[in-house]
Scaffold this active site. Structure first.
Site, short mmCIF file in Angstrom:
data_model
loop_
_atom_site.label_atom_id
_atom_site.label_comp_id
_atom_site.label_asym_id
_atom_site.label_seq_id
_atom_site.Cartn_x
_atom_site.Cartn_y
_atom_site.Cartn_z
N HIS A 82 -27.10 34.05 39.70
CA HIS A 82 -25.71 34.95 40.32
C HIS A 82 -25.21 33.54 41.92
CE1 HIS A 82 -27.16 38.20 39.17
NE2 HIS A 82 -28.46 38.23 39.73
N ASN A 116 -22.22 41.08 36.28
CA ASN A 116 -22.07 40.25 36.53
C ASN A 116 -20.91 38.57 36.03
OD1 ASN A 116 -24.51 41.56 37.93
ND2 ASN A 116 -25.96 40.98 35.82
N ASP A 136 -34.19 29.65 40.82
CA ASP A 136 -32.94 30.69 40.30
C ASP A 136 -31.53 30.85 40.74
OD1 ASP A 136 -31.91 32.45 38.60
OD2 ASP A 136 -33.93 33.63 38.00
N LYS A 150 -24.31 35.13 33.19
CA LYS A 150 -23.31 35.62 34.13
C LYS A 150 -22.28 35.12 33.95
CE LYS A 150 -27.87 38.12 35.17
NZ LYS A 150 -28.91 37.83 35.82
N HIS A 152 -36.33 37.69 41.11
CA HIS A 152 -36.16 38.28 40.13
C HIS A 152 -37.85 39.02 39.10
CE1 HIS A 152 -34.69 39.39 36.12
NE2 HIS A 152 -33.54 39.14 36.67
N SER A 185 -30.46 39.37 43.20
CA SER A 185 -29.25 39.72 42.52
C SER A 185 -28.72 41.16 42.98
CB SER A 185 -30.48 39.65 41.25
OG SER A 185 -31.95 40.40 41.17
N GLU A 237 -34.72 32.47 44.58
CA GLU A 237 -33.75 33.40 43.89
C GLU A 237 -32.15 31.77 45.03
OE1 GLU A 237 -32.28 36.34 42.81
OE2 GLU A 237 -34.26 36.86 42.46
C1 LIG Z 1 -30.22 38.38 35.44
C2 LIG Z 1 -30.64 37.30 35.39
C3 LIG Z 1 -31.43 36.66 35.30
C4 LIG Z 1 -32.23 36.29 33.57
O1 LIG Z 1 -31.17 35.94 32.31
P1 LIG Z 1 -31.04 36.36 31.28
O2 LIG Z 1 -30.00 35.28 31.50
O3 LIG Z 1 -30.13 37.23 31.71
O4 LIG Z 1 -32.03 36.53 30.54
C5 LIG Z 1 -32.64 36.06 35.84
N1 LIG Z 1 -33.32 35.59 37.17
C6 LIG Z 1 -31.93 36.04 37.88
C7 LIG Z 1 -31.94 36.35 39.27
C8 LIG Z 1 -30.98 37.61 37.23
O5 LIG Z 1 -30.60 37.86 37.83
#
Ligand SMILES: *Cc1c(COP(=O)(O)O)cnc(C)c1O
Length: 418
Positions: free
Chosen positions: A220, A56, A217, A251, A142, A192, A188
């Site tokens: 990505h 990522n 969220d 990411k 997620h 993801s 999101e």
């Molecule tokens: C990776 C991810 C997270 C978690 O983030 P980290 O910093 O890796 O703990 C949260 N939400 C989504 C959609 C993710 O892909």
């Protein structure tokens, strides 16, 4: 008379062995692969040099000198460990600087960072809603959002992925409950495992109509969308209507940690009520310094150029994929698939369906020097196993072509075994 109960011999170990065996039988067993180089587009895994299409690290920042220099400098001044929770033994100036830059970057009043994105979700949702309230989640949200919503003890409702009609009906139901509490919609911006986008403009309209709150969220999308690459909410011009903007520093930003952006009152409440913030040691100051350097970079003209390069690779890959004989079918994944749309992010899932089939393909690709692990349940629904291809600005055009060529060669075997 012997009254001591005799425990069944080795029941603990036997139980674990049985569970592992059934994971293996179902194609759901997982194993760590030893990464022997820094994260990047070219890596060495278990002794084998591979092109990495699974990270990522979309902008190739994880091992960028900009970040490592910032972390080294901060480490010289501040050492490594944080010592305790930020509320206990002082909050590092680097955490404050990072939060100021994040707020500026996102155009919000305030920002608060957590040790991971996971921790950001786990702290935030239960701090905002409780047993009297209702959380409405996209089906593909997620795991950290689902876990956090469960932990909050709010009533949970799930709408089919991106289904606005169902979301509307759930909002009407929640607003009409006799003891209607607060309503929080959680989704999101870029999903993801599917790489598609949420219809955020429509979701914002809906949640406003019912007086609900929205948490998005942007894990990505941060670094990829918006005129300063702040995320999809900014790109769509709706950021100021989203109460809780979440993201991760780990990411596209190439660092480590999670964040929440929003009003000053929101972060003030979280400092007081988010348990994953209160009861956990602060992240190391060098991690905050690296993240701050990444935020500055992404918002800069060089950041724009890096992001542009990523989108060029995405375009190149999608165009190549379209011209594979079974390309459409790989992507749509036959009867189980068909849900994903393409070209909306740096995540391009090749949906294969059956778990063993995805494992087989991942093994074949690995033999050809491509690292793209099979993504299976519970990361995606059963029977929707896939190869999740992710692109990075650090991939060269030639490397993307090499992957396309290899997929083309494997393509005939896919076409032969639908
Ligand atoms: C990776 C991810 C997270 C978690 O983030 P980290 O910093 O890796 O703990 C949260 N939400 C989504 C959609 C993710 O892909």
């Amino acid at each position: 008379m012997n009254t001591e109960p005799t425990p069944p011999p080795c029941s603990f170990q036997t139980g674990l062995r049985g569970r592992l065996a059934s994971l293996k039988a179902d194609g759901l067993y997982r194993q760590l692969r030893r990464l022997e180089t820094a994260q990047g587009s070219r890596i060495q895994v278990d002794g084998q040099a591979c092109l990495n299409f699974s990270s990522n690290d979309y902008l190739g920042l994880a091992n960028d000198p900009l970040l490592t220099a910032a972390a080294s400098q901060a480490m010289k001044e501040y050492g490594f460990g944080a010592g305790a929770s930020r509320l206990i033994c002082g909050s590092s100036a680097w955490h404050e600087r990072l939060e100021q830059r994040l707020a500026l970057f996102k155009g919000t009043e305030s920002a608060l960072t957590f040790s991971t994105g996971y921790a950001a979700a786990m702290g935030t949702i239960p701090a905002l809603v409780g047993a009297a309230d209702c959380v409405i989640l996209d089906k593909l949200a997620h795991a950290c959002l689902v876990d956090a919503a469960r932990l909050s003890r709010a009533q949970l409702r799930v709408f089919p992925h991106n289904d606005l009609d169902k979301l509307n009906r759930l909002l009407a139901w929640a607003a009409g409950r006799r003891a209607a509490g607060k309503i929080l919609v959680v989704t999101e911006s870029v999903f993801s495992m599917d790489g598609d986008q949420a219809p955020l403009k429509e979701i914002v309209e809906l949640k406003d109509r019912y007086g609900a709150w929205l948490m998005v969220d942007e894990a990505h999308a941060t670094g990829l969308f918006g005129h300063r690459r702040q995320g999809l909410c900014a790109h769509l011009g709706i950021a100021d209507r989203v109460e809780i903007q979440m993201g991760t520093l780990s990411k596209a930003l190439g660092a480590s940690g999670g964040f929440i952006c929003g009003s000053r009152l929101l972060t003030e409440l979280l400092i007081n009520q988010a348990r994953s913030f209160i009861f956990s040691t602060a992240p190391p100051p060098p991690a905050a310094a690296a993240a701050a350097a990444a935020v500055d970079f992404i918002a800069s003209a060089e950041g724009a150029e890096r992001c542009h390069r990523l989108w060029e690779r995405i375009g190149q890959f999608l165009q190549g994929l379209r011209s594979l004989p079974a390309g459409e079918r790989i992507r749509r994944g036959g009867p189980a698939g068909g849900m994903a749309t393409f070209g909306e992010s740096a995540i391009i899932p090749l949906i294969l369906g059956e778990e063993q089939r995805a494992l087989h393909m991942a093994g074949e690709l690995r033999q050809h020097g491509f690292f793209i692990p099979a993504i299976r349940y519970p990361a995606v629904p059963r029977g929707q196993a896939r190869l999740r291809v992710t692109l990075s600005a650090n991939h060269t055009a030639e490397e993307v072509d090499r992957l396309l060529k290899c997929l083309g060669e494997l393509d005939s075997s896919i076409a032969a075994n639908p």
